[in-house]
Enzyme design. Structure first.
Site, PDB file in Angstrom:
ATOM      1  N   HIS A   1      -5.160   5.411  16.493  1.00 29.70           N
ATOM      2  CA  HIS A   1      -4.278   4.300  16.866  1.00 29.70           C
ATOM      3  C   HIS A   1      -3.004   4.330  16.015  1.00 29.70           C
ATOM      4  O   HIS A   1      -1.904   4.185  16.517  1.00 29.70           O
ATOM      5  CB  HIS A   1      -5.028   2.982  16.659  1.00 29.70           C
ATOM      6  CG  HIS A   1      -5.731   2.872  15.337  1.00 29.70           C
ATOM      7  ND1 HIS A   1      -6.601   3.829  14.891  1.00 29.70           N
ATOM      8  CD2 HIS A   1      -5.664   1.959  14.332  1.00 29.70           C
ATOM      9  CE1 HIS A   1      -7.051   3.501  13.699  1.00 29.70           C
ATOM     10  NE2 HIS A   1      -6.483   2.368  13.330  1.00 29.70           N
TER      11      HIS A   1
ATOM     12  N   PHE B   1     -11.587   5.051   5.719  1.00 32.94           N
ATOM     13  CA  PHE B   1     -11.785   3.725   5.127  1.00 32.94           C
ATOM     14  C   PHE B   1     -12.235   2.768   6.228  1.00 32.94           C
ATOM     15  O   PHE B   1     -12.375   3.162   7.396  1.00 32.94           O
ATOM     16  CB  PHE B   1     -10.475   3.229   4.488  1.00 32.94           C
ATOM     17  CG  PHE B   1      -9.416   2.893   5.513  1.00 32.94           C
ATOM     18  CD1 PHE B   1      -8.714   3.886   6.155  1.00 32.94           C
ATOM     19  CD2 PHE B   1      -9.142   1.571   5.864  1.00 32.94           C
ATOM     20  CE1 PHE B   1      -7.750   3.577   7.129  1.00 32.94           C
ATOM     21  CE2 PHE B   1      -8.184   1.250   6.821  1.00 32.94           C
ATOM     22  CZ  PHE B   1      -7.493   2.266   7.450  1.00 32.94           C
ATOM     23  N   GLY B   2     -12.438   1.522   5.852  1.00 37.99           N
ATOM     24  CA  GLY B   2     -12.741   0.467   6.832  1.00 37.99           C
ATOM     25  C   GLY B   2     -13.923   0.813   7.728  1.00 37.99           C
ATOM     26  O   GLY B   2     -15.000   1.173   7.248  1.00 37.99           O
TER      27      GLY B   2
ATOM     28  N   ASP C   1       0.302  -3.975  11.759  1.00 38.19           N
ATOM     29  CA  ASP C   1      -1.000  -4.632  11.693  1.00 38.19           C
ATOM     30  C   ASP C   1      -1.950  -3.884  12.615  1.00 38.19           C
ATOM     31  O   ASP C   1      -1.560  -3.465  13.710  1.00 38.19           O
ATOM     32  CB  ASP C   1      -0.882  -6.101  12.118  1.00 38.19           C
ATOM     33  CG  ASP C   1      -2.082  -6.913  11.668  1.00 38.19           C
ATOM     34  OD1 ASP C   1      -2.565  -6.695  10.535  1.00 38.19           O
ATOM     35  OD2 ASP C   1      -2.557  -7.758  12.451  1.00 38.19           O
ATOM     36  N   SER C   2      -3.165  -3.691  12.137  1.00 39.62           N
ATOM     37  CA  SER C   2      -4.161  -2.929  12.892  1.00 39.62           C
ATOM     38  C   SER C   2      -5.502  -3.618  12.838  1.00 39.62           C
ATOM     39  O   SER C   2      -5.733  -4.474  11.988  1.00 39.62           O
ATOM     40  CB  SER C   2      -4.395  -1.534  12.279  1.00 39.62           C
ATOM     41  OG  SER C   2      -3.221  -0.857  12.063  1.00 39.62           O
TER      42      SER C   2
ATOM     43  N   LYS D   1      -7.966  13.006  12.321  1.00 45.34           N
ATOM     44  CA  LYS D   1      -7.903  11.586  12.695  1.00 45.34           C
ATOM     45  C   LYS D   1      -6.479  11.203  13.115  1.00 45.34           C
ATOM     46  O   LYS D   1      -6.287  10.550  14.148  1.00 45.34           O
ATOM     47  CB  LYS D   1      -8.388  10.714  11.522  1.00 45.34           C
ATOM     48  CG  LYS D   1      -8.377   9.237  11.845  1.00 45.34           C
ATOM     49  CD  LYS D   1      -8.791   8.357  10.662  1.00 45.34           C
ATOM     50  CE  LYS D   1      -8.351   6.920  10.898  1.00 45.34           C
ATOM     51  NZ  LYS D   1      -8.569   6.048   9.749  1.00 45.34           N
TER      52      LYS D   1
ATOM     53  N   ASN E   1       0.826  -1.201   0.000  1.00 51.98           N
ATOM     54  CA  ASN E   1       0.000   0.000   0.000  1.00 51.98           C
ATOM     55  C   ASN E   1       0.874   1.271   0.000  1.00 51.98           C
ATOM     56  O   ASN E   1       1.485   1.604   1.013  1.00 51.98           O
ATOM     57  CB  ASN E   1      -0.886  -0.073   1.259  1.00 51.98           C
ATOM     58  CG  ASN E   1      -1.813   1.123   1.389  1.00 51.98           C
ATOM     59  OD1 ASN E   1      -1.664   2.119   0.669  1.00 51.98           O
ATOM     60  ND2 ASN E   1      -2.753   1.023   2.297  1.00 51.98           N
ATOM     61  N   PRO E   2       0.935   2.009  -1.136  1.00 54.31           N
ATOM     62  CA  PRO E   2       1.814   3.174  -1.224  1.00 54.31           C
ATOM     63  C   PRO E   2       1.442   4.293  -0.248  1.00 54.31           C
ATOM     64  O   PRO E   2       2.291   5.077   0.174  1.00 54.31           O
ATOM     65  CB  PRO E   2       1.649   3.648  -2.678  1.00 54.31           C
ATOM     66  CG  PRO E   2       0.424   2.988  -3.195  1.00 54.31           C
ATOM     67  CD  PRO E   2       0.159   1.781  -2.354  1.00 54.31           C
TER      68      PRO E   2
HETATM   69  P1  IMP Z   1      -4.186  -2.886   8.446  1.00 51.44           P
HETATM   70  O1  IMP Z   1      -3.474  -3.913   9.268  1.00 51.44           O
HETATM   71  O2  IMP Z   1      -3.726  -1.493   8.741  1.00 51.44           O
HETATM   72  O3  IMP Z   1      -4.188  -3.210   6.983  1.00 51.44           O
HETATM   73  O4  IMP Z   1      -5.723  -2.910   8.933  1.00 51.44           O
HETATM   74  C1  IMP Z   1      -6.503  -4.103   8.862  1.00 51.44           C
HETATM   75  C2  IMP Z   1      -7.977  -3.773   8.827  1.00 51.44           C
HETATM   76  O5  IMP Z   1      -8.388  -3.138  10.045  1.00 51.44           O
HETATM   77  C3  IMP Z   1      -8.379  -2.801   7.726  1.00 51.44           C
HETATM   78  O6  IMP Z   1      -8.656  -3.488   6.526  1.00 51.44           O
HETATM   79  C4  IMP Z   1      -9.649  -2.166   8.316  1.00 51.44           C
HETATM   80  O7  IMP Z   1     -10.763  -3.018   8.135  1.00 51.44           O
HETATM   81  C5  IMP Z   1      -9.336  -2.125   9.796  1.00 51.44           C
HETATM   82  N1  IMP Z   1      -8.726  -0.824  10.145  1.00 51.44           N
HETATM   83  C6  IMP Z   1      -7.438  -0.619  10.526  1.00 51.44           C
HETATM   84  N2  IMP Z   1      -7.214   0.687  10.752  1.00 51.44           N
HETATM   85  C7  IMP Z   1      -8.380   1.314  10.507  1.00 51.44           C
HETATM   86  C8  IMP Z   1      -8.771   2.681  10.563  1.00 51.44           C
HETATM   87  O8  IMP Z   1      -7.997   3.607  10.869  1.00 51.44           O
HETATM   88  N3  IMP Z   1     -10.053   2.937  10.254  1.00 51.44           N
HETATM   89  C9  IMP Z   1     -10.936   1.977   9.899  1.00 51.44           C
HETATM   90  N4  IMP Z   1     -10.625   0.698   9.815  1.00 51.44           N
HETATM   91  C10 IMP Z   1      -9.351   0.352  10.123  1.00 51.44           C
END
Ligand code: IMP
Length: 200
Positions: free
Chosen positions: A178, A150-151, A69-70, A173, A9-10
């Protein structure tokens, strides 16, 4: 010093480069190095998954690597979607459908407490590593609000700001999120590591 960011992801590179810019470090993506490391996110925690990504990319490139990872953890859903946030309800769902699913699971639930969590892990070829964590606490809204981000952004409500992440600008934001908190902590730890390892 050059770091490779374990992502396709750029946008994540821009975000990291902006915050680490004044440390004089260079961030490159896997794509820029011509590698694509498939990492199965088999960890039970965000920390484990971030470490799996960082370690695999460090081993594939021979460079220090950063993995993250989130996800969203909802108290009344026993911490779900958690590490399954990106694919909760099935890979094929859109962000909107995933938000709708969480709202459905939370129907009639009075305990709306939830938090986002991010782990960032940096792994060095000499075996050194460190991790930084960030959290942001809030509540699951009763309906999606806002079109930004997003998300799960439209359903994550912050009492302090009286709006969802989906109703905030990217700057608003980032100041409380986080990921923003994890990145700021990561910067402090990286600065310390570089100070203590001038040979690095
Ligand atoms: P990643 O590990 O940062 O790719 O996050 C994994 C998933 O967690 C994403 O596809 C979203 O569904 C959710 N997510 C993580 N961070 C956020 C955010 O800041 N807002 C909304 N959804 C998030």
């Amino acid at each position: 010093m050059k770091f490779v960011l374990a992502t396709q992801n750029p946008k994540k590179k821009e975000e990291l480069a902006a915050i680490l810019g004044d440390l004089g470090v260079e961030i490159v993506t896997e794509e820029e190095l011509g590698v694509k490391v498939e990492v199965e996110e088999t960890g039970n925690t965000f920390g484990e998954n971030a470490a799996l990504k960082a370690k695999a990319v460090m081993e594939a490139t021979g460079l220090p690597a950063i993995g993250d990872d989130s996800g969203l953890c909802v108290d009344a859903m026993k911490g779900a979607p958690g590490v399954y946030s990106a694919r909760y309800g099935g890979e094929e769902l859109s962000d909107e459908e995933r938000c709708a699913l969480v709202l459905e699971m939370m129907h009639g639930q009075t305990d709306r407490a939830a938090h986002f969590e991010t782990y960032i892990v940096c792994a060095f070829p000499n075996g050194d590593w460190f991790a930084a964590k960030g959290e942001c606490h809030g509540a699951i809204a009763f309906a999606p609000m806002g079109k930004n981000g997003f998300g799960y952004d439209p359903i994550f409500f912050r009492t302090e700001e009286q709006k969802t992440f989906g109703q905030m600008t990217a700057e608003e934001k980032a100041a409380i999120s986080h990921r923003g908190n994890a990145l700021r902590s990561f910067k402090t730890k990286l600065e310390k590591y570089l100070r203590e390892h001038p040979e690095a």
